[in-house]
Design a protein around this motif. Structure first.
Motif, PDB file in Angstrom:
ATOM      1  N   LYS A  47       0.870  -1.178   0.000  1.00 48.86           N
ATOM      2  CA  LYS A  47       0.000   0.000   0.000  1.00 48.86           C
ATOM      3  C   LYS A  47       0.901   1.220   0.000  1.00 48.86           C
ATOM      4  O   LYS A  47       1.225   1.786   1.044  1.00 48.86           O
ATOM      5  CB  LYS A  47      -0.895  -0.055   1.249  1.00 48.86           C
ATOM      6  N   VAL A  49       2.393   4.622  -2.691  1.00 49.97           N
ATOM      7  CA  VAL A  49       2.477   5.364  -3.953  1.00 49.97           C
ATOM      8  C   VAL A  49       3.745   6.218  -3.901  1.00 49.97           C
ATOM      9  O   VAL A  49       4.254   6.467  -2.804  1.00 49.97           O
ATOM     10  CB  VAL A  49       1.228   6.265  -4.181  1.00 49.97           C
ATOM     11  N   SER A  62       9.699   6.104  -5.934  1.00 45.11           N
ATOM     12  CA  SER A  62       9.741   7.368  -6.673  1.00 45.11           C
ATOM     13  C   SER A  62      11.038   7.575  -7.471  1.00 45.11           C
ATOM     14  O   SER A  62      10.996   7.937  -8.644  1.00 45.11           O
ATOM     15  CB  SER A  62       9.546   8.536  -5.710  1.00 45.11           C
TER      16      SER A  62
HETATM   17  N1  LIG Z   1      10.395   4.955  -0.738  1.00 42.99           N
HETATM   18  C1  LIG Z   1       9.114   5.231  -1.283  1.00 42.99           C
HETATM   19  C2  LIG Z   1       8.265   5.942  -0.236  1.00 42.99           C
HETATM   20  C3  LIG Z   1       6.893   6.293  -0.733  1.00 42.99           C
HETATM   21  C4  LIG Z   1       5.952   6.643   0.426  1.00 42.99           C
HETATM   22  O1  LIG Z   1       6.336   6.657   1.608  1.00 42.99           O
HETATM   23  N2  LIG Z   1       4.698   6.938   0.069  1.00 42.99           N
HETATM   24  C5  LIG Z   1       3.702   7.233   1.071  1.00 42.99           C
HETATM   25  C6  LIG Z   1       2.865   8.454   0.703  1.00 42.99           C
HETATM   26  S1  LIG Z   1       3.757   9.962   0.965  1.00 42.99           S
HETATM   27  C7  LIG Z   1       2.702   6.090   1.144  1.00 42.99           C
HETATM   28  O2  LIG Z   1       2.190   5.641   0.131  1.00 42.99           O
HETATM   29  N3  LIG Z   1       2.423   5.633   2.371  1.00 42.99           N
HETATM   30  C8  LIG Z   1       1.385   4.692   2.640  1.00 42.99           C
HETATM   31  C9  LIG Z   1       0.159   5.399   3.139  1.00 42.99           C
HETATM   32  O3  LIG Z   1       0.116   6.650   3.107  1.00 42.99           O
HETATM   33  O4  LIG Z   1      -0.783   4.723   3.550  1.00 42.99           O
HETATM   34  C10 LIG Z   1       9.275   6.077  -2.555  1.00 42.99           C
HETATM   35  O5  LIG Z   1      10.216   6.870  -2.612  1.00 42.99           O
HETATM   36  O6  LIG Z   1       8.475   5.926  -3.486  1.00 42.99           O
END
Ligand SMILES: N[C@@H](CCC(=O)N[C@@H](CS)C(=O)NCC(=O)O)C(=O)O
Length: 214
Positions: A47, A49, A62
């Motif tokens: 889960k 993005v 990312s």
């Molecule tokens: N290392 C990942 C981190 C991505 C990340 O932490 N995304 C957060 C949103 S800012 C997320 O989807 N967290 C799960 C949630 O919010 O439930 C990247 O750089 O893509």
């Protein structure tokens, strides 16, 4: 056409969006509900993005997305990174997200358009920050550390077109943080920082959040 799945508030998603804008590559932005666990889990098994969909293939992370899209045609993130910029970003991170998350929680982002989407975010994030209402009641002095970091940043910006003169991954990480900062009202941007964040916003086609700032 590429599909990019994001939350509008998410700084990692801003990084992925930036490379498309900087390279002028068309993509379809899809904003998921914050409590939609099934869609991202089906795509990448977590889960999380941002997620890039390219011809039925899915990619998370990312900076992997940034690297993948930068390889399309001539790469543009060719500049050296500056350890002083990384150090500055590390010092900003804690104080920034402590102030950003409570503000994001009440902002009109599409991922929170359902009550359950917004409640999911608040429940998850308050586990690490403590009650959002406590943070928001700290008063303007809580912003002093952010303002002193912004004052320091001015001397690290060598051009409004690219922090180290030639575009690099530092610009991707730095603009993502400046984008989050723009949701916080009452910050003081030195002219170099103001010129940089406005120029970068236009170049990458990602609007700042000043209009929603509280
Ligand atoms: N290392 C990942 C981190 C991505 C990340 O932490 N995304 C957060 C949103 S800012 C997320 O989807 N967290 C799960 C949630 O919010 O439930 C990247 O750089 O893509």
């Amino acid at each position: 056409m590429y599909q990019l799945y994001v939350y509008d508030h998410c700084p990692f998603c801003i990084k992925a969006r930036m490379i498309f804008g900087l390279k002028n590559i068309p993509f379809n932005l899809v904003i998921l509900q914050n409590d939609d666990e099934a869609t991202p889990k089906r795509m990448i098994g977590a889960k999380m993005v941002p997620i890039l969909e390219d011809n039925g293939h899915f990619m998370g992370e990312s900076m992997d997305i940034v690297a993948r899209i930068d390889q399309e045609g001539a790469p543009i993130l060719t500049g050296q990174i500056n350890p002083a910029v990384s150090d500055w970003m590390k010092r900003l991170n804690g104080p920034l997200y402590r102030q950003f998350l409570p503000r994001a929680a009440s902002a009109p982002f599409p991922e929170f358009s359902t009550t359950s989407g917004r409640a999911y975010f608040i429940r998850n994030k308050e586990r690490s920050t403590g009650a959002f209402t406590d943070i928001l009641s700290e008063g303007p002095e809580a912003l002093a550390p952010l303002n002193s970091l912004l004052a320091e940043l001015a001397s690290l910006i060598h051009s409004k077109e690219a922090v180290n003169t030639v575009l690099s991954t530092d610009d991707i990480h730095l603009f993502a943080q400046l984008h989050s900062l723009s949701l916080i009202k009452g910050l003081i941007y030195p002219p170099e920082v103001e010129a940089y964040r406005q120029t970068m916003s236009l170049k990458c086609g990602v609007p700042l959040l000043d209009g929603l700032a509280v």
